[in-house]
Design a protein around this motif. Structure first.
Motif, mmCIF file in Angstrom:
data_model
loop_
_atom_site.group_PDB
_atom_site.id
_atom_site.type_symbol
_atom_site.label_atom_id
_atom_site.label_comp_id
_atom_site.label_asym_id
_atom_site.label_seq_id
_atom_site.Cartn_x
_atom_site.Cartn_y
_atom_site.Cartn_z
ATOM 1 N N GLU A 235 -28.430 4.082 -27.159
ATOM 2 C CA GLU A 235 -28.411 2.634 -27.267
ATOM 3 C C GLU A 235 -27.132 2.162 -27.340
ATOM 4 O O GLU A 235 -26.339 2.758 -28.104
ATOM 5 C CB GLU A 235 -29.400 2.227 -28.624
ATOM 6 C CG GLU A 235 -30.825 2.495 -28.515
ATOM 7 C CD GLU A 235 -31.369 1.409 -27.641
ATOM 8 O OE1 GLU A 235 -30.876 0.688 -27.455
ATOM 9 O OE2 GLU A 235 -32.571 1.414 -27.096
ATOM 10 N N LEU A 236 -26.594 1.242 -26.569
ATOM 11 C CA LEU A 236 -25.231 0.587 -27.017
ATOM 12 C C LEU A 236 -25.382 -0.450 -28.159
ATOM 13 O O LEU A 236 -26.516 -1.150 -28.245
ATOM 14 C CB LEU A 236 -24.994 -0.408 -25.802
ATOM 15 C CG LEU A 236 -24.815 0.623 -24.447
ATOM 16 C CD1 LEU A 236 -24.411 -0.302 -23.150
ATOM 17 C CD2 LEU A 236 -23.638 1.422 -24.457
ATOM 18 N N PRO A 237 -24.300 -0.685 -28.926
ATOM 19 C CA PRO A 237 -24.377 -1.416 -30.155
ATOM 20 C C PRO A 237 -24.742 -3.116 -29.522
ATOM 21 O O PRO A 237 -23.918 -3.288 -28.283
ATOM 22 C CB PRO A 237 -23.179 -1.497 -30.727
ATOM 23 C CG PRO A 237 -22.011 -0.572 -29.687
ATOM 24 C CD PRO A 237 -23.127 0.001 -28.813
ATOM 25 N N GLU A 238 -25.240 -3.696 -30.142
ATOM 26 C CA GLU A 238 -25.449 -5.088 -29.756
ATOM 27 C C GLU A 238 -24.293 -5.830 -29.949
ATOM 28 O O GLU A 238 -23.667 -5.984 -30.920
ATOM 29 C CB GLU A 238 -26.752 -5.704 -30.617
ATOM 30 C CG GLU A 238 -27.143 -7.022 -29.960
ATOM 31 C CD GLU A 238 -28.074 -7.715 -30.716
ATOM 32 O OE1 GLU A 238 -28.321 -8.767 -30.492
ATOM 33 O OE2 GLU A 238 -28.652 -6.895 -31.480
ATOM 34 N N LEU A 239 -23.799 -6.545 -28.950
ATOM 35 C CA LEU A 239 -22.504 -7.547 -28.900
ATOM 36 C C LEU A 239 -23.048 -8.829 -29.253
ATOM 37 O O LEU A 239 -23.705 -9.420 -28.415
ATOM 38 C CB LEU A 239 -21.947 -7.453 -27.738
ATOM 39 C CG LEU A 239 -20.724 -8.491 -27.537
ATOM 40 C CD1 LEU A 239 -19.584 -7.787 -28.452
ATOM 41 C CD2 LEU A 239 -19.971 -8.257 -26.296
ATOM 42 N N LYS A 240 -22.603 -9.407 -30.446
ATOM 43 C CA LYS A 240 -23.089 -10.917 -30.803
ATOM 44 C C LYS A 240 -21.583 -11.655 -30.627
ATOM 45 O O LYS A 240 -20.736 -11.351 -31.232
ATOM 46 C CB LYS A 240 -23.428 -10.841 -32.033
ATOM 47 C CG LYS A 240 -25.040 -10.011 -32.542
ATOM 48 C CD LYS A 240 -25.299 -9.841 -33.741
ATOM 49 C CE LYS A 240 -26.719 -8.967 -33.880
ATOM 50 N NZ LYS A 240 -27.219 -9.114 -35.147
ATOM 51 N N ASP A 241 -22.065 -12.821 -30.241
ATOM 52 C CA ASP A 241 -21.027 -13.862 -30.180
ATOM 53 C C ASP A 241 -20.259 -14.143 -31.423
ATOM 54 O O ASP A 241 -18.855 -14.091 -31.581
ATOM 55 C CB ASP A 241 -21.412 -14.974 -29.191
ATOM 56 C CG ASP A 241 -21.899 -14.871 -28.238
ATOM 57 O OD1 ASP A 241 -21.692 -13.814 -27.472
ATOM 58 O OD2 ASP A 241 -22.564 -15.728 -27.522
ATOM 59 N N LYS A 242 -21.167 -14.203 -32.395
ATOM 60 C CA LYS A 242 -20.609 -14.669 -33.635
ATOM 61 C C LYS A 242 -19.922 -13.489 -34.317
ATOM 62 O O LYS A 242 -18.987 -14.041 -35.337
ATOM 63 C CB LYS A 242 -21.812 -14.960 -34.645
ATOM 64 C CG LYS A 242 -22.705 -13.724 -35.158
ATOM 65 C CD LYS A 242 -23.982 -14.126 -36.110
ATOM 66 C CE LYS A 242 -24.756 -12.770 -36.361
ATOM 67 N NZ LYS A 242 -25.728 -13.242 -37.156
ATOM 68 N N ASP A 243 -19.794 -12.254 -33.964
ATOM 69 C CA ASP A 243 -19.135 -11.055 -34.566
ATOM 70 C C ASP A 243 -17.469 -11.451 -34.190
ATOM 71 O O ASP A 243 -16.706 -11.035 -35.175
ATOM 72 C CB ASP A 243 -19.497 -9.907 -34.277
ATOM 73 C CG ASP A 243 -20.802 -9.686 -34.879
ATOM 74 O OD1 ASP A 243 -21.322 -10.332 -35.994
ATOM 75 O OD2 ASP A 243 -21.695 -8.722 -34.453
ATOM 76 N N ILE A 244 -17.436 -12.105 -33.083
ATOM 77 C CA ILE A 244 -16.089 -12.232 -32.469
ATOM 78 C C ILE A 244 -15.658 -13.480 -32.498
ATOM 79 O O ILE A 244 -14.577 -13.801 -31.948
ATOM 80 C CB ILE A 244 -15.619 -11.331 -31.516
ATOM 81 C CG1 ILE A 244 -16.650 -11.906 -30.317
ATOM 82 C CG2 ILE A 244 -15.850 -9.923 -31.491
ATOM 83 C CD1 ILE A 244 -16.295 -11.267 -28.890
ATOM 84 N N LYS A 245 -16.131 -14.392 -33.060
ATOM 85 C CA LYS A 245 -16.053 -15.772 -32.845
ATOM 86 C C LYS A 245 -14.967 -16.067 -33.864
ATOM 87 O O LYS A 245 -14.800 -15.899 -35.065
ATOM 88 C CB LYS A 245 -17.296 -16.688 -33.427
ATOM 89 C CG LYS A 245 -16.783 -18.236 -33.392
ATOM 90 C CD LYS A 245 -17.920 -18.792 -33.700
ATOM 91 C CE LYS A 245 -17.953 -20.441 -33.747
ATOM 92 N NZ LYS A 245 -19.014 -21.239 -34.299
ATOM 93 N N LEU A 246 -13.719 -17.045 -33.292
ATOM 94 C CA LEU A 246 -12.541 -17.453 -33.943
ATOM 95 C C LEU A 246 -12.623 -18.710 -34.690
ATOM 96 O O LEU A 246 -13.434 -19.532 -34.278
ATOM 97 C CB LEU A 246 -11.310 -17.251 -33.051
ATOM 98 C CG LEU A 246 -10.971 -15.989 -32.290
ATOM 99 C CD1 LEU A 246 -9.848 -16.499 -31.354
ATOM 100 C CD2 LEU A 246 -10.695 -15.069 -33.265
ATOM 101 N N ASP A 247 -12.447 -18.688 -35.890
ATOM 102 C CA ASP A 247 -12.469 -20.002 -36.528
ATOM 103 C C ASP A 247 -11.196 -20.857 -36.029
ATOM 104 O O ASP A 247 -10.244 -20.516 -35.461
ATOM 105 C CB ASP A 247 -12.086 -19.888 -37.982
ATOM 106 C CG ASP A 247 -13.258 -19.184 -38.799
ATOM 107 O OD1 ASP A 247 -14.444 -19.042 -38.434
ATOM 108 O OD2 ASP A 247 -12.897 -18.383 -39.687
#
Length: 250
Positions: A235-247
């Motif tokens: 299983e590949l780790p799920e990539l979530k947009d919010k995890d690398i979203k910049l403020d």
């Protein structure tokens, strides 16, 4: 006629939160004035009073800053917000509930006679500064982002951004809708969910590309399994947009 004007006014209240009262809308919205003058010019054009139709259109351009050829066909509840610099060509066809922002051009790419301007179906929204050029159709409910240049048909419900214009994601997938909301259309080229700096924009584009790659890899793995091959089951780790979203403050 008065019923049509009342419907135009209701359309402004529906699509512009800055509209405060009917008097303000009637007197201070050049998009409405341009639309009303175009209706007059179009009737003159169809009655073969061509010079008078063009002069009415010219007067409208002087008064509002919006240039609509009297031969253009426009549907109901058409709304031009702000309006300055909008140009609509002779063979353009516009459906119902269409919205244009300032600086939009519905232009042609040929000097030949006949159909040479775009057709916008019902519910289309075209952001500020966008150019839609050529005799093709922007299908129902599509959105064209600010400053985009569109030269080919746009599918129903699609969101198009960039130069040249490209559809954001897969039109037939829910992921397209989510991604478009995050990084796609906005009338002024600014999305509430997207930080407005070059690094953040680049990351958003990379995320879209990675999602597309993930989908393609899944399809390839399925094809390999279908012919008797083996692929890794890890299983590949799920990539979530919010995890690398910049403020925005970064």
């Amino acid at each position: 006629m008065f019923e049509a004007i009342k419907e135009d006014v209701r359309g402004v209240f529906h699509r512009d939160p800055a509209a405060r009262n009917t008097l303000e809308v009637l007197t201070c919205y050049p998009g409405l004035h341009a639309l009303w003058l175009h209706r007059m010019a179009n009737k003159l054009w169809l009655a073969d009073w061509r010079w008078l139709a063009r002069f009415t259109s010219h007067f409208s351009r002087w008064l509002t800053g919006i240039e609509i050829h009297p031969g253009a066909t426009i549907g109901e509840r058409f709304f031009i917000d702000h309006g300055m610099g909008v140009v609509i060509g002779e063979t353009a066809e516009i459906g119902d509930d269409v919205t244009l922002y300032q600086g939009v051009t519905l232009g042609g790419t040929s000097w030949n006679k006949g159909k040479r301007h775009p057709t916008l179906e019902d519910g289309v929204v075209v952001g500020a500064g966008a150019k839609v050029l050529g005799p093709f159709t922007v299908k129902k409910g599509a959105k064209i982002g600010s400053n985009s240049v569109v030269v080919k048909e746009v599918p129903e419900g699609a969101t198009v951004v960039g130069i040249p214009g490209r559809v954001v994601g897969d039109v037939d997938q829910k992921a397209r809708v989510d991604m478009a909301q995050k990084m796609g259309f906005d009338a002024y080229g600014v999305s509430a969910d997207q930080p407005q700096d070059p690094v953040s924009h680049a990351i958003a584009c990379m995320l879209e590309h990675m999602h597309a790659q993930d989908k393609r890899v899944e399809e390839l793995c399925k094809a390999v399994c279908d012919v008797g091959g083996e692929v890794s089951k890890d299983e590949l780790p799920e990539l979530k947009d919010k995890d690398i979203k910049l403020d925005q403050d970064d």
